[in-house]
Design an enzyme around this catalytic site. Structure first.
Site, PDB file in Angstrom:
ATOM      1  N   SER A  24       0.855  -1.194   0.000  1.00 48.53           N
ATOM      2  CA  SER A  24       0.000   0.000   0.000  1.00 48.53           C
ATOM      3  C   SER A  24       0.886   1.237   0.000  1.00 48.53           C
ATOM      4  CB  SER A  24      -0.871   0.006   1.265  1.00 48.53           C
ATOM      5  OG  SER A  24      -0.113   0.453   2.378  1.00 48.53           O
ATOM      6  N   ASP A  25       0.304   2.365  -0.364  1.00 47.75           N
ATOM      7  CA  ASP A  25       1.066   3.591  -0.127  1.00 47.75           C
ATOM      8  C   ASP A  25       0.861   3.948   1.347  1.00 47.75           C
ATOM      9  OD1 ASP A  25       1.648   6.540  -2.172  1.00 47.75           O
ATOM     10  OD2 ASP A  25       2.533   5.880  -0.286  1.00 47.75           O
ATOM     11  N   TRP A  26       1.561   4.948   1.811  1.00 53.05           N
ATOM     12  CA  TRP A  26       1.580   5.282   3.237  1.00 53.05           C
ATOM     13  C   TRP A  26       0.159   5.400   3.796  1.00 53.05           C
ATOM     14  CZ3 TRP A  26       6.070   6.677   6.248  1.00 53.05           C
ATOM     15  CH2 TRP A  26       5.762   7.080   7.538  1.00 53.05           C
ATOM     16  N   ALA A  27      -0.227   4.446   4.612  1.00 49.60           N
ATOM     17  CA  ALA A  27      -1.517   4.456   5.323  1.00 49.60           C
ATOM     18  C   ALA A  27      -2.718   4.476   4.383  1.00 49.60           C
ATOM     19  CB  ALA A  27      -1.611   5.641   6.271  1.00 49.60           C
TER      20      ALA A  27
END
Ligand code: GLC
Length: 749
Positions: free
Chosen positions: A282-285
Site C-alpha cells: 500500500s502507499d503510506w496508510a
C-alpha cells in the site's frame, strides 16, 4: 468490459496453486516455512512500519515498533538508513521465533548519497542507457547502505504541471514513460535478484495518480477505462515486463474505487491478466485512508477490502495487524489469500538470500567504499548535462550567446539559486544527516567559478529571494550586471515547491524573480537565464527577457558542474522536453498527442469557428520533444521499405541525419505516427520511436526505425488491443512541433 485474464493463476483470487511447492526448491522452502507460521506471524509479514530516519507521511505508529520486531509482527520497514541501523533492526528481528528477516525499503528516487537529476529531468535526456546507468548507481549505493527495496520508479503519466509529483515521473507520453520505466527497473534490479549491488524495484502509483482532478494532490481520478489502458497503464505493463518485484497502490480513487481496494486494478489486471507474482504494497496508510475516502466504514472494513482486492502489505496503517485475525476467523478474508500474500513476501526474502545471511546487505565497509564514489559523481555529472534543455539561444554581435565566449572579461552570476546547494537536489533526495550539503553538492556558483578558473572575473548578487516580495537586492544586482560583459541569472522554484503534497495553482516564477530579470534586461547586457524547477513553469516573460534560456530542472549533486559544462560548451546540450509547457494555467491540460476533433485547432486565435480559445493560442509555449543544440542537423531521404504492411510484418523507416553545424552534438530524432481513421478517434500524432545520436561536424548517418503491429495497436471501444487496417502517416523530426520528413503506408489486415 474487461480484458481477459492471461495468467495461470486462479482467476477468482489470482493465487498460485499451492501444489507449486513441488515445482521448485524455492517454493518448497516457502511452503515449509509457511506451514510453521501462526496467523499472527503471517500477518506480521504483511505489516510494514516506518523507521525514524526520514518521515515520508503523517506518522501514525510509534516509530520503529520494537516489540513488533522481536515478536515477528513486522515484516518490513521503510526509512531505516545505513548498514549500522539496518543491522541493528535486523538483529531484533532475529530474536523472533522463526527468525524471518526484515526487508528494508526506502524512497531512492533519483540517487542515494550521489543525487542524480530529478526523474523528469532525466526523462528529458531521452537517453535510456544513461537513465539505466543512473538507476544502477542509485541501487549500488542504496544496497551498500542496507536497503533491499526502493519505492521507485514512479511511472505515473501526467499532463498537468500543477501536480507537484510530475517531478518524479517521465512526463506526458505513454511510450516514452514505458521505455524509461523499463530502463529504471533494469538499472535498479541489476543482473539478478540477490546481488548486493541491486535492490527490488517498485512500479508506482498503481494507477492513474497523474490524472488527479485539477492537478490537485491526493484528489480524485475519473477517466474512461480506454484512457486508463491507452495512456496510464503502458508504463506499468513495461515495468512488470521488465521484472519489477513490487507495485505500490496509488492514493487516489479511480472512478470511485480507491486504488488500494481496487480489485479491477490489482486482481483483474495486475495479478490476473498480467500474471504478476510479486508483492503489492500500500502507499503510506492508504489502507486506513479508505475510511476518509468513504469507501470503508472503519479500518476493519478497509483491511478486508484491501486484502481481498490484492494489496499484500500494509504500510503504516496497522489495519492488517489489528483486524486480519478476526476477519480470517469470521471468513471475511480467506486464509488462502493471506497465505498467498505471505508467499509473495517470503519469496522476495528467499531470493535476496536473507535467510542464509540476514545481514548480507548491511556491510559498513562496502557502504564506506561505495557511497559518493568518484565514478558515481562522474555518472551524475554526465546525466545532469544530458538533461539540460536549451530553449533559446539568441545572437549578439553576430555570434550565438551560448556557449560563453572564452574572451569574456567579466560575468555577473545573479539570482537566488546561484549559491544554493540543497535546493539543487530537488524533491525526494535522500537526506543523510551526516552529509554536509554545502560541501557535497556543487552549486551553480562553485561549478562556473571552477570552470572559468580565474580567466574570467565572476561577480555575484542574489538579487532577490525565491519567494517573497523583497526588492531591495535588485539595485545591487543591476549594478553587478552593469559592471559585467554578460549576465547569467539562476532562478526558479525552491526544491520544496514540487514533489508530494506540492501542487501549485499558479506555476510562474515565484516571488519577484520576474522583476529581477526585467531589471537585468534594462542593462542591455546579454542575459542568459537558467530555470531550476521540478516541473514545467510558465516562463513567457522569462523567455522575453532572456537572450538565451536553459531549463536546468533540479540536477542533483553535480548541478553546478553540469551547468558549467553546458554554459562553456564543453557539453553541447541536446535534451528535449518530456512535457508540453503551457502558455497559461488556463491551457492545462495541454499535450501533443491530442485528438483532431471535428473542428481542429488553428495556430491563430483569429480563425473563426475553430477549436481552442479566443484569448490564447492552443499551442504550448514549448512543445513536447522540443530542445535546441549548439549545432544544427539536417534530415533527409526518408524511405519506407514497403508501401504497405501486414500486421505480422515489420516495416523499416530509414533516413539520413547530418550534422551541418560547427560542433559535435547529439540529436534526439523522434518518430511519430498517425492512424488516420479508427473505430475510436486516434491522436493527431503519437511518439513511437526515438534515437539520441552523436555526430561530428559534417558527419552523416543512416538511421533506422522498425514499425510493427505493436507500434500501431490501440485499445478499441471494447478494450481489445487492436491494429486496424488503413493508412498511417509517418512523421520524423526534432520535436512534435518540428517535423522534418513525412511519409505514409497502409496496414492491410
Ligand atoms: C509517500 C509516497 C510514496 C512513497 C511512500 C513511502 O506518501 O506517496 O510515493 O513511496 O509514501 O515513503
Amino acid at each position: 468490459m474487461k480484458p481477459a485474464a492471461e495468467s495461470n493463476s486462479d482467476p477468482a483470487t489470482n493465487t498460485l496453486p499451492d501444489d507449486a511447492a513441488g515445482s521448485s526448491p524455492l517454493l518448497a522452502r516457502i511452503e515449509a516455512l509457511l506451514s510453521q507460521m501462526t496467523l499472527e506471524e503471517k500477518i506480521g509479514q504483511l505489516t510494514q512500519v516506518s523507521g525514524n530516519q526520514a518521515q515520508t507521511g503523517p506518522l501514525s505508529l510509534a516509530s520503529a515498533d520494537r516489540d513488533g520486531l522481536r515478536s515477528g509482527r513486522v515484516g518490513s520497514m521503510l526509512n531505516v538508513l545505513g548498514a549500522h541501523y539496518t543491522r541493528a533492526h535486523q538483529e531484533e528481528a532475529m530474536q523472533s521465533r522463526l527468525k524471518i528477516p526484515l526487508l528494508f525499503a526506502h524512497d531512492v528516487i533519483h540517487g542515494y548519497l550521489t543525487t542524480f537529476p530529478v526523474p523528469l529531468a532525466e526523462a528529458a535526456s531521452f537517453d535510456l542507457q544513461a537513465i539505466e546507468k543512473s538507476a544502477r548507481v542509485a541501487a549500488t549505493e542504496a544496497a551498500a547502505a542496507g536497503i533491499h527495496w526502493t519505492f521507485a520508479p514512479m511511472v505515473d503519466v501526467t499532463r498537468d504541471p500543477r501536480w507537484g509529483r510530475v517531478t518524479e515521473g517521465a512526463g506526458e507520453d505513454p511510450y516514452l514513460a514505458a521505455q524509461i520505466a523499463a530502463a529504471r527497473v533494469k538499472g535498479l534490479q541489476g543482473r539478478q535478484r540477490g546481488d548486493t549491488d541491486a535492490v527490488l524495484a517498485t512500479a508506482k502509483h498503481f494507477a492513474g495518480y497523474g490524472a488527479t482532478v485539477g492537478g490537485r494532490e491526493y484528489d480524485s481520478v475519473d477517466m474512461s477505462l480506454r484512457q486508463l489502458w491507452e495512456t496510464h497503464l503502458p508504463p506499468f505493463k513495461a515495468a512488470r515486463d521488465a521484472g519489477a518485484a513490487t507495485f505500490m497502490n496509488a492514493f487516489n480513487d479511480l472512478n470511485g474505487v480507491p486504488a488500494t481496494g481496487n480489485r479491477y486494478l490489482l486482481r483483474d489486471i495486475l495479478k490476473g491478466a498480467w500474471g504478476f507474482e510479486g508483492v503489492v504494497v500500500s502507499d503510506w496508510a492508504s489502507i486506513g485512508e479508505m475510511v476518509s475516502h468513504g469507501h470503508a466504514a472503519d479500518t476493519r472494513q478497509a483491511a478486508e477490502l484491501a486484502l481481498n482486492a490484492g494489496t499484500d502489505i500494509d504500510m503504516e496503517s496497522s489495519a492488517y495487524r489489528k483486524h486480519l485475525p478476526a476477519l480470517v476467523a469470521e471468513g471475511r478474508v480467506s486464509l488462502a489469500l493471506v497465505d498467498d500474500a505471505v508467499r509473495r513476501v517470503l519469496r522476495l526474502k528467499f531470493e535476496l538470500g536473507l535467510f542464509e545471511d540476514p545481514y548480507r546487505f548491511s556491510d559498513p565497509a562496502r557502504e564506506k567504499a561505495l557511497l559518493g564514489h568518484a565514478s558515481h559523481r562522474h555518472a551524475a555529472r554526465e546525466m545532469a548535462a544530458r538533461s539540460i534543455v536549451l530553449l533559446k539561444n539568441g545572437t549578439r554581435a553576430g555570434r550565438p550567446v551560448l556557449p560563453l565566449d572564452p574572451a569574456l572579461k567579466t560575468i555577473a552570476y545573479i539570482g537566488p539559486l546561484v549559491k544554493a546547494h540543497k535546493d539543487h537536489h530537488g524533491a525526494w533526495a535522500v537526506t543523510l544527516p551526516e552529509v554536509d550539503c554545502e560541501k557535497f553538492i556543487v552549486s551553480p556558483w562553485d561549478g562556473l567559478r571552477q570552470r572559468l578558473n580565474g580567466h574570467t572575473q565572476l561577480l555575484y548578487a542574489q538579487g532577490c529571494d525565491v519567494e517573497g516580495s523583497r526588492r531591495d537586492g535588485i539595485a545591487e544586482a543591476v549594478a553587478a550586471a552593469s559592471a559585467a560583459n554578460l549576465v547569467i541569472a539562476c532562478v526558479g522554484e525552491s526544491a520544496a515547491m514540487s514533489g508530494e503534497a506540492r501542487s501549485r495553482s499558479r506555476i510562474g516564477l515565484p516571488g519577484v524573480q520576474d522583476d529581477l530579470l526585467q531589471a537585468l534586461q534594462t542593462t542591455g547586457k546579454p542575459l542568459v537565464v537558467l530555470v531550476n524547477a521540478g516541473r514545467p513553469l510558465i516562463i513567457n516573460s522569462v523567455a522575453a527577457c532572456a537572450d538565451a534560456l536553459l531549463y536546468t530542472w533540479w540536477l542533483g549533486s553535480e548541478a553546478g558542474h553540469a551547468m558549467a559544462d553546458v554554459l562553456s560548451g564543453d557539453h553541447n546540450p541536446a535534451a528535449r522536453l518530456p512535457m508540453s509547457f503551457p502558455r497559461h494555467e488556463g491551457q492545462i491540460p495541454v499535450y501533443y498527442n491530442h485528438f483532431s476533433t471535428g473542428r481542429p485547432r488553428q495556430a491563430s486565435v483569429e480563425v473563426p469557428w475553430a477549436g481552442g480559445y479566443i484569448d490564447v493560442e492552443t499551442t504550448p509555449a514549448y512543445a513536447f520533444g522540443h530542445g535546441l543544440s549548439y549545432t544544427q542537423f539536417a534530415y533527409a531521404d526518408l524511405q519506407l521499405d514497403r508501401p504497405r504492411m501486414h500486421a505480422d510484418e515489420s516495416l523499416t523507416v530509414t533516413l539520413q541525419l547530418t550534422n551541418t553545424g560547427p560542433v559535435a552534438g547529439d540529436e534526439v530524432v523522434q518518430l511519430y505516427l498517425r492512424d488516420r481513421v479508427g473505430s475510436v478517434v486516434r491522436p493527431v500524432m503519437e511518439l513511437k520511436g526515438f534515437q539520441r545520436v552523436h555526430l561530428q561536424p559534417g558527419e552523416s548517418r543512416e538511421l533506422r526505425f522498425a514499425i510493427t503491429r505493436e507500434s500501431l495497436a490501440f485499445y478499441n471501444d471494447s478494450l481489445q488491443c487492436v491494429a486496424e487496417p488503413g493508412w498511417f502517416d509517418v512523421m520524423v523530426g526534432a520535436s512534435s512541433a518540428d517535423i522534418r520528413l513525412r511519409g505514409s503506408f497502409e496496414l492491410m489486415d
